[in-house]
Design a protein around this motif. Structure first.
Motif, mmCIF file in Angstrom:
data_model
loop_
_atom_site.group_PDB
_atom_site.id
_atom_site.type_symbol
_atom_site.label_atom_id
_atom_site.label_comp_id
_atom_site.label_asym_id
_atom_site.label_seq_id
_atom_site.Cartn_x
_atom_site.Cartn_y
_atom_site.Cartn_z
ATOM 1 N N GLU A 87 -43.206 -101.818 70.393
ATOM 2 C CA GLU A 87 -42.888 -102.124 71.792
ATOM 3 C C GLU A 87 -42.215 -100.938 72.472
ATOM 4 O O GLU A 87 -42.448 -100.672 73.653
ATOM 5 N N TYR A 88 -41.376 -100.216 71.721
ATOM 6 C CA TYR A 88 -40.747 -99.023 72.279
ATOM 7 C C TYR A 88 -41.803 -97.977 72.622
ATOM 8 O O TYR A 88 -41.746 -97.343 73.684
ATOM 9 N N ALA B 147 -43.440 -98.892 75.837
ATOM 10 C CA ALA B 147 -42.554 -98.636 76.978
ATOM 11 C C ALA B 147 -42.446 -97.139 77.253
ATOM 12 O O ALA B 147 -42.471 -96.715 78.420
ATOM 13 N N LYS C 124 -45.540 -95.910 78.984
ATOM 14 C CA LYS C 124 -45.540 -96.266 80.409
ATOM 15 C C LYS C 124 -44.707 -95.271 81.206
ATOM 16 O O LYS C 124 -45.007 -94.990 82.369
ATOM 17 N N CYS C 125 -43.647 -94.759 80.580
ATOM 18 C CA CYS C 125 -42.785 -93.796 81.257
ATOM 19 C C CYS C 125 -43.501 -92.468 81.507
ATOM 20 O O CYS C 125 -43.135 -91.723 82.425
ATOM 21 N N CYS D 287 -36.471 -93.842 82.908
ATOM 22 C CA CYS D 287 -37.341 -94.824 82.263
ATOM 23 C C CYS D 287 -37.224 -94.736 80.743
ATOM 24 O O CYS D 287 -37.099 -95.750 80.051
ATOM 25 N N ALA E 182 -35.737 -97.502 78.132
ATOM 26 C CA ALA E 182 -36.536 -97.983 77.007
ATOM 27 C C ALA E 182 -35.761 -97.823 75.690
ATOM 28 O O ALA E 182 -35.786 -98.718 74.826
ATOM 29 N N GLN F 177 -33.143 -100.517 75.628
ATOM 30 C CA GLN F 177 -33.751 -101.839 75.448
ATOM 31 C C GLN F 177 -34.219 -102.055 74.023
ATOM 32 O O GLN F 177 -34.064 -103.141 73.466
ATOM 33 N N PHE F 178 -34.785 -101.021 73.407
ATOM 34 C CA PHE F 178 -35.383 -101.180 72.074
ATOM 35 C C PHE F 178 -34.534 -100.532 70.976
ATOM 36 O O PHE F 178 -35.006 -100.336 69.865
#
Length: 185
Positions: A156-157, A160, A163-164, A175, A179, A182-183
């Motif tokens: 998932e990281y 993310a 996407k950045c 971003c 991330a 978050q991860f």
């Protein structure tokens, strides 16, 4: 019989606790004090139970002593597992409890003779083997789930972070920082 249900309940509680067991926690002063107190209580309960066995003779005395030792082993194993708070410690506690239960079962078999005794001993061994297998299997399942959770988090990281890459400059940096937070990267 009441002791068996207590030990089974403890095993179920220890299984529930193993969800947290993957994270070792530094021993605080309070945790050390609780651990020491639990061991002292276990020793006191053992002495009291053992003293009650002195008035009994024969095989019932052997069973009484084995039960007293099993209660002490249970209390000490749970205290150690809670103090250490690792999956390995909880598994080790379950193994110690299975060994103590086996000793109690063997003591009960001592009152029997012939085929009844043979069946009793085989049943005791079977019960111990099952408990050990369950403890080891549960440990493997928990480890596998932990590994899977970690793999999912990393994947998932990566998504993310990818996407950045569509952003530029400070927005991209922010971003990526978000991330990572978050991860937990």
């Amino acid at each position: 019989m009441q002791q068996k249900s207590r030990i089974v309940a403890a095993i179920l509680v220890s299984l529930a606790c193993t969800g947290w067991a993957g994270q070792a926690v530094a021993a605080t002063g309070q945790a050390k004090a609780l651990y020491k107190s639990a061991n002292e209580q276990a020793a006191l309960k053992y002495k009291t139970a053992r003293a009650q066995c002195d008035s009994i003779t024969g095989n019932p005395k052997d069973v009484c002593i084995a039960e007293a030792k099993a209660v002490r082993a249970y209390d000490e194993a749970v205290a150690q597992a809670q103090y250490t708070n690792t999956l390995r410690a909880y598994t080790k506690a379950r193994i110690k409890i299975a060994d103590a239960n086996y000793d109690v079962d063997l003591a009960r078999c001592g009152a029997l003779t012939g085929n009844d005794k043979d069946v009793c001993v085989k049943l005791a061994k079977s019960t111990k083997i099952a408990a050990l297998a369950d403890a080891k299997a549960d440990k493997k399942v928990i480890e596998a789930r932990s590994d899977a959770r970690e793999a999912k988090r990393k994947a998932e990281y990566k998504v993310a972070a990818e996407k950045c890459d569509a952003l530029a400059g400070a927005a991209r940096d922010d971003c990526i920082k978000a991330a990572k937070i978050q991860f937990d990267e």
